[in-house]
Design an enzyme around this catalytic site. Structure first.
Site, PDB file in Angstrom:
ATOM      1  N   ASN A  22       0.863  -1.189   0.000  1.00  0.00           N
ATOM      2  CA  ASN A  22       0.000   0.000   0.000  1.00  0.00           C
ATOM      3  C   ASN A  22       0.898   1.237   0.000  1.00  0.00           C
ATOM      4  O   ASN A  22       1.430   1.616   1.029  1.00  0.00           O
ATOM      5  CB  ASN A  22      -0.905  -0.017   1.241  1.00  0.00           C
ATOM      6  CG  ASN A  22      -1.768   1.237   1.320  1.00  0.00           C
ATOM      7  OD1 ASN A  22      -1.843   2.001   0.363  1.00  0.00           O
ATOM      8  ND2 ASN A  22      -2.422   1.440   2.461  1.00  0.00           N
ATOM      9  N   TRP A  23       1.031   1.822  -1.166  1.00  0.00           N
ATOM     10  CA  TRP A  23       1.950   2.962  -1.307  1.00  0.00           C
ATOM     11  C   TRP A  23       1.389   4.249  -0.715  1.00  0.00           C
ATOM     12  O   TRP A  23       2.086   5.250  -0.651  1.00  0.00           O
ATOM     13  CB  TRP A  23       2.260   3.192  -2.795  1.00  0.00           C
ATOM     14  CG  TRP A  23       3.245   2.227  -3.371  1.00  0.00           C
ATOM     15  CD1 TRP A  23       3.705   1.075  -2.790  1.00  0.00           C
ATOM     16  CD2 TRP A  23       3.911   2.333  -4.626  1.00  0.00           C
ATOM     17  NE1 TRP A  23       4.597   0.464  -3.620  1.00  0.00           N
ATOM     18  CE2 TRP A  23       4.753   1.210  -4.756  1.00  0.00           C
ATOM     19  CE3 TRP A  23       3.871   3.261  -5.668  1.00  0.00           C
ATOM     20  CZ2 TRP A  23       5.558   0.996  -5.875  1.00  0.00           C
ATOM     21  CZ3 TRP A  23       4.664   3.050  -6.779  1.00  0.00           C
ATOM     22  CH2 TRP A  23       5.497   1.927  -6.880  1.00  0.00           C
ATOM     23  N   LYS A  24       0.099   4.255  -0.395  1.00  0.00           N
ATOM     24  CA  LYS A  24      -0.561   5.485   0.091  1.00  0.00           C
ATOM     25  C   LYS A  24      -0.313   6.606  -0.934  1.00  0.00           C
ATOM     26  O   LYS A  24      -0.271   6.313  -2.134  1.00  0.00           O
ATOM     27  CB  LYS A  24      -0.069   5.820   1.497  1.00  0.00           C
ATOM     28  CG  LYS A  24      -0.209   4.594   2.436  1.00  0.00           C
ATOM     29  CD  LYS A  24       0.039   4.846   3.862  1.00  0.00           C
ATOM     30  CE  LYS A  24      -0.175   3.552   4.642  1.00  0.00           C
ATOM     31  NZ  LYS A  24      -0.049   3.701   6.070  1.00  0.00           N
ATOM     32  N   HIS A 109      -9.508   1.717   4.658  1.00  0.00           N
ATOM     33  CA  HIS A 109      -8.255   1.939   5.381  1.00  0.00           C
ATOM     34  C   HIS A 109      -8.497   3.018   6.454  1.00  0.00           C
ATOM     35  O   HIS A 109      -9.234   3.964   6.230  1.00  0.00           O
ATOM     36  CB  HIS A 109      -7.158   2.393   4.406  1.00  0.00           C
ATOM     37  CG  HIS A 109      -5.800   2.343   5.037  1.00  0.00           C
ATOM     38  ND1 HIS A 109      -5.371   3.309   5.915  1.00  0.00           N
ATOM     39  CD2 HIS A 109      -4.809   1.424   4.968  1.00  0.00           C
ATOM     40  CE1 HIS A 109      -4.160   2.989   6.344  1.00  0.00           C
ATOM     41  NE2 HIS A 109      -3.796   1.843   5.781  1.00  0.00           N
ATOM     42  N   GLU A 111      -6.826   5.436   7.365  1.00  0.00           N
ATOM     43  CA  GLU A 111      -6.510   6.808   6.954  1.00  0.00           C
ATOM     44  C   GLU A 111      -7.658   7.421   6.158  1.00  0.00           C
ATOM     45  O   GLU A 111      -7.840   8.638   6.149  1.00  0.00           O
ATOM     46  CB  GLU A 111      -5.192   6.821   6.152  1.00  0.00           C
ATOM     47  CG  GLU A 111      -4.004   6.605   7.083  1.00  0.00           C
ATOM     48  CD  GLU A 111      -2.807   5.939   6.430  1.00  0.00           C
ATOM     49  OE1 GLU A 111      -2.744   5.850   5.191  1.00  0.00           O
ATOM     50  OE2 GLU A 111      -1.916   5.489   7.183  1.00  0.00           O
ATOM     51  N   GLU A 179      -5.577  -4.072  10.757  1.00  0.00           N
ATOM     52  CA  GLU A 179      -4.546  -3.024  10.865  1.00  0.00           C
ATOM     53  C   GLU A 179      -4.839  -2.168  12.088  1.00  0.00           C
ATOM     54  O   GLU A 179      -5.568  -1.160  11.983  1.00  0.00           O
ATOM     55  CB  GLU A 179      -4.597  -2.111   9.639  1.00  0.00           C
ATOM     56  CG  GLU A 179      -4.249  -2.751   8.339  1.00  0.00           C
ATOM     57  CD  GLU A 179      -3.724  -1.701   7.355  1.00  0.00           C
ATOM     58  OE1 GLU A 179      -2.527  -1.689   7.128  1.00  0.00           O
ATOM     59  OE2 GLU A 179      -4.527  -0.894   6.869  1.00  0.00           O
ATOM     60  N   GLY A 185       2.416   3.245  10.769  1.00  0.00           N
ATOM     61  CA  GLY A 185       3.149   4.485  10.495  1.00  0.00           C
ATOM     62  C   GLY A 185       4.389   4.695  11.340  1.00  0.00           C
ATOM     63  O   GLY A 185       4.665   3.946  12.267  1.00  0.00           O
ATOM     64  N   SER A 227       3.554  -1.535  10.585  1.00  0.00           N
ATOM     65  CA  SER A 227       5.002  -1.637  10.854  1.00  0.00           C
ATOM     66  C   SER A 227       5.580  -3.006  10.522  1.00  0.00           C
ATOM     67  O   SER A 227       6.407  -3.529  11.268  1.00  0.00           O
ATOM     68  CB  SER A 227       5.294  -1.273  12.317  1.00  0.00           C
ATOM     69  OG  SER A 227       4.805   0.008  12.611  1.00  0.00           O
ATOM     70  N   GLY A 248       2.973  -0.753   4.388  1.00  0.00           N
ATOM     71  CA  GLY A 248       3.028   0.664   4.023  1.00  0.00           C
ATOM     72  C   GLY A 248       4.450   1.085   3.694  1.00  0.00           C
ATOM     73  O   GLY A 248       4.966   0.809   2.614  1.00  0.00           O
TER      74      GLY A 248
HETATM   75  P1  13P Z   1       3.116   0.950   7.765  1.00  0.00           P
HETATM   76  O1  13P Z   1       3.597  -0.371   7.231  1.00  0.00           O
HETATM   77  O2  13P Z   1       3.852   2.115   7.229  1.00  0.00           O
HETATM   78  O3  13P Z   1       3.029   0.936   9.289  1.00  0.00           O
HETATM   79  O4  13P Z   1       1.609   1.146   7.248  1.00  0.00           O
HETATM   80  C1  13P Z   1       0.712   0.108   7.375  1.00  0.00           C
HETATM   81  C2  13P Z   1      -0.474   0.390   6.559  1.00  0.00           C
HETATM   82  O5  13P Z   1      -1.216   1.324   6.822  1.00  0.00           O
HETATM   83  C3  13P Z   1      -0.710  -0.467   5.377  1.00  0.00           C
HETATM   84  O6  13P Z   1      -1.969  -0.255   4.830  1.00  0.00           O
END
Ligand code: 13P
Length: 265
Positions: A22-24, A109, A111, A179, A185, A227, A248
């Protein structure tokens, strides 16, 4: 552990893992995106035991579709709207995603839930995505853990409210990604402990089997996100009993993602 539990564990450990990148909203330009696409292509070639799904921002899908045409990588998107077409400025339909090469879509998600998506909206998106044939990665997770275990009830409500109106047959296209927001994050203090993850996996299977049939529920893939890196991937997979990850930050690091995939084998 009983004999049948042992056999079930053994057969699960042989199944292909699913790793969703998930590149966001990253990276900030197509050149860098293409570099990471290429690096992931090389890493995925070696990772025979994993299905790699790359979910870049919408605008990079087209480029990835060309680059991944003859690869073992699947493409996904990070969100979708529930209508097929019409006066919905700024939205993208399931059909448009499929046209851009996406076979998967992430829905709900945390976010997005913080900014726009209510449980009701997530439910509409999950329904539309699954009915259109997209493999739908439904994200759930509590923001914090309390000593009384209220987060178990929270998770149950979050899952069931997202699946309203779906029947057994729809679950074939469903993946649940657990998640916990507190583990996501760069500000997250910790990832989850494998035994706590295992407890959640059991809970999610129970929620699904109480609501649908046990046999159907046992086939739904459950991923973990928060993470994930090479340092914790193997133990989260083996002891947490998940079917893979949604990654992420580490999915944007060429070296980090390669090592993480290596650790999944
Ligand atoms: P991180 O791997 O950066 O903690 O993010 C997880 C995430 O939100 C994947 O969708």
């Amino acid at each position: 552990m009983t004999k049948s539990e042992y056999e079930w564990n053994m057969s699960k450990s042989k199944e292909k893992k699913i790793v969703v990148a998930n590149w966001k909203m990253n990276p900030s330009g197509i050149e860098e995106a293409n570099e990471i696409f290429s690096a992931i292509k090389k890493s995925a070639k070696r990772a025979k035991n994993a299905t790699v799904v790359v979910c870049p921002p919408f605008t990079y899908l087209h480029s990835a579709k060309k680059l991944y045409a003859k690869s073992n990588i699947a493409l996904g998107a990070q969100d979708v709207f529930w209508q097929n077409s019409g006066p919905y400025t700024g939205e993208i339909s399931p059909g448009m995603l499929k046209d851009s090469g996406a076979k998967y879509v992430i829905v709900g998600h945390s976010e997005r839930r913080t900014l726009f998506d209510t449980d009701e909206i997530v439910c509409k998106k999950v329904g539309a995505a699954i009915r259109s044939g997209l493999v739908t990665v439904l994200c759930v997770g509590e923001s914090a853990r309390d000593g009384d275990g209220k987060y178990f009830q929270f998770l149950k409500e979050q899952i069931l409210s997202s699946l309203k109106g779906l029947q057994k047959r729809h679950l074939e296209k469903l993946i649940i990604a657990y998640e916990p927001i507190w583990a996501i994050g760069k500000d997250a203090k910790n990832s989850i402990l494998p035994r706590d993850l295992h407890e959640i996996v059991i809970l999610i299977r129970k929620i699904l089997s109480d609501h649908y049939k046990a046999a159907v529920a046992s086939r739904v893939k459950i991923l973990y996100g928060g993470s994930v890196a090479a340092t914790n991937a193997a133990e989260l997979l083996l002891q947490g009993n998940v079917d893979g990850f949604i990654v992420g930050r580490e999915s944007l690091s060429k070296e980090g993602f390669d090592k993480m995939l290596g650790a999944c084998l």
